[in-house]
Write a protein that holds these residues in place. Sequence first.
Motif, PDB file in Angstrom:
ATOM      1  N   PHE A  19       9.117  -1.360  -1.706  1.00 20.88           N
ATOM      2  CA  PHE A  19       8.920  -2.081  -2.960  1.00 20.88           C
ATOM      3  C   PHE A  19      10.147  -1.934  -3.858  1.00 20.88           C
ATOM      4  O   PHE A  19      10.660  -2.915  -4.404  1.00 20.88           O
ATOM      5  CB  PHE A  19       7.657  -1.530  -3.648  1.00 20.88           C
ATOM      6  N   LEU A  23      13.226  -4.723  -5.091  1.00 25.13           N
ATOM      7  CA  LEU A  23      13.619  -4.940  -6.482  1.00 25.13           C
ATOM      8  C   LEU A  23      15.094  -4.610  -6.715  1.00 25.13           C
ATOM      9  O   LEU A  23      15.800  -5.334  -7.423  1.00 25.13           O
ATOM     10  CB  LEU A  23      12.742  -4.104  -7.409  1.00 25.13           C
ATOM     11  N   TYR A  55       8.127  -5.498   3.904  1.00 21.93           N
ATOM     12  CA  TYR A  55       7.225  -4.922   2.905  1.00 21.93           C
ATOM     13  C   TYR A  55       5.783  -5.361   3.148  1.00 21.93           C
ATOM     14  O   TYR A  55       4.864  -4.550   3.059  1.00 21.93           O
ATOM     15  CB  TYR A  55       7.668  -5.314   1.496  1.00 21.93           C
ATOM     16  N   GLN A  91       1.154  -2.661  -6.867  1.00 20.06           N
ATOM     17  CA  GLN A  91       2.420  -3.227  -6.403  1.00 20.06           C
ATOM     18  C   GLN A  91       2.304  -4.725  -6.194  1.00 20.06           C
ATOM     19  O   GLN A  91       3.210  -5.487  -6.559  1.00 20.06           O
ATOM     20  CB  GLN A  91       2.868  -2.544  -5.113  1.00 20.06           C
ATOM     21  N   TRP A  92       1.227  -5.165  -5.606  1.00 19.28           N
ATOM     22  CA  TRP A  92       1.040  -6.587  -5.323  1.00 19.28           C
ATOM     23  C   TRP A  92       1.017  -7.404  -6.624  1.00 19.28           C
ATOM     24  O   TRP A  92       1.643  -8.447  -6.724  1.00 19.28           O
ATOM     25  CB  TRP A  92      -0.241  -6.801  -4.530  1.00 19.28           C
ATOM     26  N   TYR A  95       4.587  -7.263  -8.709  1.00 17.12           N
ATOM     27  CA  TYR A  95       5.867  -7.638  -8.105  1.00 17.12           C
ATOM     28  C   TYR A  95       6.453  -8.910  -8.700  1.00 17.12           C
ATOM     29  O   TYR A  95       7.659  -8.979  -8.939  1.00 17.12           O
ATOM     30  CB  TYR A  95       5.761  -7.783  -6.582  1.00 17.12           C
ATOM     31  N   HIS A  99      10.047  -8.901 -10.202  1.00 14.58           N
ATOM     32  CA  HIS A  99      11.061  -9.683  -9.493  1.00 14.58           C
ATOM     33  C   HIS A  99      11.830 -10.562 -10.475  1.00 14.58           C
ATOM     34  O   HIS A  99      13.059 -10.648 -10.418  1.00 14.58           O
ATOM     35  CB  HIS A  99      10.390 -10.523  -8.409  1.00 14.58           C
TER      36      HIS A  99
END
Length: 108
Positions: A19, A23, A55, A91-92, A95, A99
């Motif tokens: 992750f 990034l 990922y 995280q999902w 992101y 990003h």
Amino acid sequence: MTNINLKTKRLAILCTFLFLIRLAFRAFGYDLLYHNPNDPYGISDLIEVALALTYLVSLGLCIVHALRILLLHWDQGVLGALALLSLCAVQWHSYDYLHHLAASLSIH
């Protein structure tokens, strides 16, 4: 530490590492690679897709591992499995925002 808890910890570390690598590449490496202005995408886009696929595979492994623990080994690592699922969800969902933030930090 049991074998199941060790696997859970390693998967969490792997998922978090990938992750952060995604990034960091978007923030610091994406604009450094050559991109032909006439092409719709460049090598940076291909690297970003490869990192994303890697990922997603690790995220899938984390989810499968956590569900396996919850279904088959309830007594051995339920807290670790729930923490792993929570990590995957955070995280999902974060992101996309991160990003865009990393893209705004990149060198132009």
